[in-house]
Design an enzyme around this catalytic site. Sequence first.
Site, mmCIF file in Angstrom:
data_model
loop_
_atom_site.group_PDB
_atom_site.id
_atom_site.type_symbol
_atom_site.label_atom_id
_atom_site.label_comp_id
_atom_site.label_asym_id
_atom_site.label_seq_id
_atom_site.Cartn_x
_atom_site.Cartn_y
_atom_site.Cartn_z
ATOM 1 N N TYR A 63 0.856 -1.176 0.000
ATOM 2 C CA TYR A 63 0.000 0.000 0.000
ATOM 3 C C TYR A 63 0.896 1.231 0.000
ATOM 4 O O TYR A 63 1.750 1.380 0.876
ATOM 5 C CB TYR A 63 -0.906 -0.038 1.230
ATOM 6 C CG TYR A 63 -1.764 1.183 1.429
ATOM 7 C CD1 TYR A 63 -2.587 1.653 0.410
ATOM 8 C CD2 TYR A 63 -1.768 1.857 2.631
ATOM 9 C CE1 TYR A 63 -3.389 2.776 0.597
ATOM 10 C CE2 TYR A 63 -2.572 2.969 2.837
ATOM 11 C CZ TYR A 63 -3.368 3.421 1.812
ATOM 12 O OH TYR A 63 -4.157 4.528 1.998
ATOM 13 N N TYR B 23 1.877 3.224 3.037
ATOM 14 C CA TYR B 23 2.743 2.520 3.983
ATOM 15 C C TYR B 23 4.030 2.206 3.213
ATOM 16 O O TYR B 23 4.335 1.067 2.919
ATOM 17 C CB TYR B 23 2.116 1.223 4.474
ATOM 18 C CG TYR B 23 0.835 1.364 5.256
ATOM 19 C CD1 TYR B 23 0.403 2.592 5.756
ATOM 20 C CD2 TYR B 23 0.046 0.257 5.515
ATOM 21 C CE1 TYR B 23 -0.773 2.704 6.478
ATOM 22 C CE2 TYR B 23 -1.127 0.362 6.248
ATOM 23 C CZ TYR B 23 -1.531 1.574 6.720
ATOM 24 O OH TYR B 23 -2.686 1.682 7.431
#
Length: 136
Positions: A78, A81
């Site tokens: 993601y 992140y």
Amino acid sequence: MVQLGNVGLACNAYGGRMDEIDDKETPFPHRKGNLYKIQYSVNWNEPGNETEMNRTSQAKALHEFMTQFVSKNPRRAYLNYRDIDIGVAENWSYEDGKVYGESYFAGNYERLVDVKTAVDPNNFFRNEQSIPPRTK
């Protein structure tokens, strides 16, 4: 996590409306079939290389342990992140970007490269994991 000592793990639940939006409708492809996203974290205040190596090795150990429970072939990531271990741009080439871009954006990488090429062909807006423009 208790055995490792200083790492954290946060799970954000998916499902519901997320499953109803096609993964190609937005750059964010992690939708139908994903139960949650996981964020691994580790913090420290003590200075020094030994502490840094200890804490980052704990995070890597937790990440490796979780492999059996997460997406595979390829393992997804993601963008918010950020994980520079999956690759960084050295020349902001299409191939550099593909390594991390497909982890973050799956099948949307090609479309994002096309947008980047149209909007920022000189790659003014960039970071170590940005989408690169196509070179002619």
